[in-house]
Design a protein around this motif. Structure first.
Motif, short mmCIF file in Angstrom:
data_model
loop_
_atom_site.label_atom_id
_atom_site.label_comp_id
_atom_site.label_asym_id
_atom_site.label_seq_id
_atom_site.Cartn_x
_atom_site.Cartn_y
_atom_site.Cartn_z
N ALA A 1 22.17 6.96 32.37
CA ALA A 1 22.52 8.20 32.96
C ALA A 1 21.38 9.46 32.46
CB ALA A 1 24.01 8.88 32.03
N VAL A 2 21.00 9.29 31.28
CA VAL A 2 19.90 10.20 31.24
C VAL A 2 18.69 9.97 31.99
CG1 VAL A 2 17.92 10.77 29.33
CG2 VAL A 2 20.22 10.40 28.58
N ALA B 1 32.10 12.54 38.51
CA ALA B 1 31.63 11.53 37.72
C ALA B 1 31.61 11.93 36.13
CB ALA B 1 31.02 10.49 38.19
N ARG B 2 31.90 11.23 35.28
CA ARG B 2 31.54 11.56 33.98
C ARG B 2 30.29 10.68 33.72
NH1 ARG B 2 35.95 10.32 30.18
NH2 ARG B 2 36.45 8.92 31.68
N PRO B 3 29.38 11.16 32.89
CA PRO B 3 28.00 10.39 32.59
C PRO B 3 28.13 9.30 31.83
CG PRO B 3 28.02 12.57 31.57
CD PRO B 3 29.18 12.59 32.25
N GLY B 4 27.91 8.18 32.10
CA GLY B 4 27.88 7.19 31.19
C GLY B 4 29.17 6.29 31.82
N VAL B 5 29.76 6.96 32.59
CA VAL B 5 31.21 6.18 33.13
C VAL B 5 31.00 5.54 34.23
CG1 VAL B 5 33.63 6.37 33.39
CG2 VAL B 5 32.79 7.68 31.65
N VAL B 6 31.28 4.11 34.27
CA VAL B 6 31.11 3.23 35.49
C VAL B 6 32.61 2.99 35.97
CG1 VAL B 6 30.55 0.97 36.58
CG2 VAL B 6 29.12 2.01 34.57
N GLU B 7 32.75 3.55 37.29
CA GLU B 7 34.05 3.58 38.22
C GLU B 7 33.93 2.41 39.00
OE1 GLU B 7 35.65 7.32 39.44
OE2 GLU B 7 34.45 8.37 37.94
N LEU C 1 11.06 18.63 27.54
CA LEU C 1 11.68 17.45 27.91
C LEU C 1 12.40 16.83 26.72
CD1 LEU C 1 12.21 14.98 30.07
CD2 LEU C 1 9.83 14.32 29.82
N LEU C 2 11.98 16.64 25.70
CA LEU C 2 12.53 16.00 24.40
C LEU C 2 13.62 16.79 24.09
CD1 LEU C 2 9.37 15.67 22.31
CD2 LEU C 2 10.82 14.02 23.03
N LEU C 3 13.89 17.98 24.24
CA LEU C 3 14.89 18.94 23.90
C LEU C 3 16.29 18.59 24.85
CD1 LEU C 3 13.54 22.16 23.05
CD2 LEU C 3 14.54 20.50 21.42
N GLN C 4 15.82 18.34 26.28
CA GLN C 4 16.62 18.02 27.31
C GLN C 4 17.21 16.69 27.21
OE1 GLN C 4 14.79 17.91 31.25
NE2 GLN C 4 16.83 17.61 32.29
N ILE C 5 16.66 15.69 26.82
CA ILE C 5 16.88 14.15 26.51
C ILE C 5 17.98 14.37 25.28
CG2 ILE C 5 16.21 11.96 25.63
CD1 ILE C 5 13.38 12.33 27.21
N ARG C 6 17.51 15.17 24.26
CA ARG C 6 18.52 15.11 23.09
C ARG C 6 19.69 15.72 23.41
NH1 ARG C 6 16.95 18.92 18.29
NH2 ARG C 6 17.55 20.31 19.98
N LYS C 7 19.73 16.84 24.26
CA LYS C 7 21.00 17.35 24.74
C LYS C 7 21.93 16.56 25.56
CE LYS C 7 22.61 21.44 26.93
NZ LYS C 7 22.86 21.77 28.49
N LEU C 8 21.06 15.86 26.59
CA LEU C 8 21.93 14.82 27.36
C LEU C 8 22.50 13.74 26.49
CD1 LEU C 8 19.38 14.54 30.41
CD2 LEU C 8 21.48 15.61 30.29
#
Length: 90
Positions: A69-70, A84-90, A53-60
């Protein structure tokens, strides 16, 4: 057979994340970690799933995800096939 557990220092070495970053991830995404990782003392231990999980969070975060978004990705609310791109609000 009991599950392997690792200290914060071992988790830091395995993930190459500073211990402060590990503490921050566990605090921010507490509900996704095992109970032994949630202990806010020197007794904190990490399971193999916690390490993953730590590695997944770092990757995100490296991919440009915001904290929100994470959180959504960890809850399965974001799909890789989404336009939709992560972290982008439309």
């Amino acid at each position: 057979m009991p599950e392997s557990v690792f200290t914060s220092g071992q988790a830091s070495g395995m993930t190459r994340l500073p211990m402060g970053t590990i503490r921050r991830y566990v605090t921010q995404f507490n509900e996704h970690f095992s109970p032994c990782a949630q202990i806010a003392t020197r007794g904190r231990r990490f399971t193999v799933k916690d390490i993953d999980l730590l590695l997944q969070i770092r990757k995100l975060y490296q991919e440009g995800f915001t904290t929100e978004a994470v959180q959504n990705a960890l809850q399965g609310e974001w799909r890789k096939d989404s336009r939709a791109r992560p972290g982008v609000v439309e």
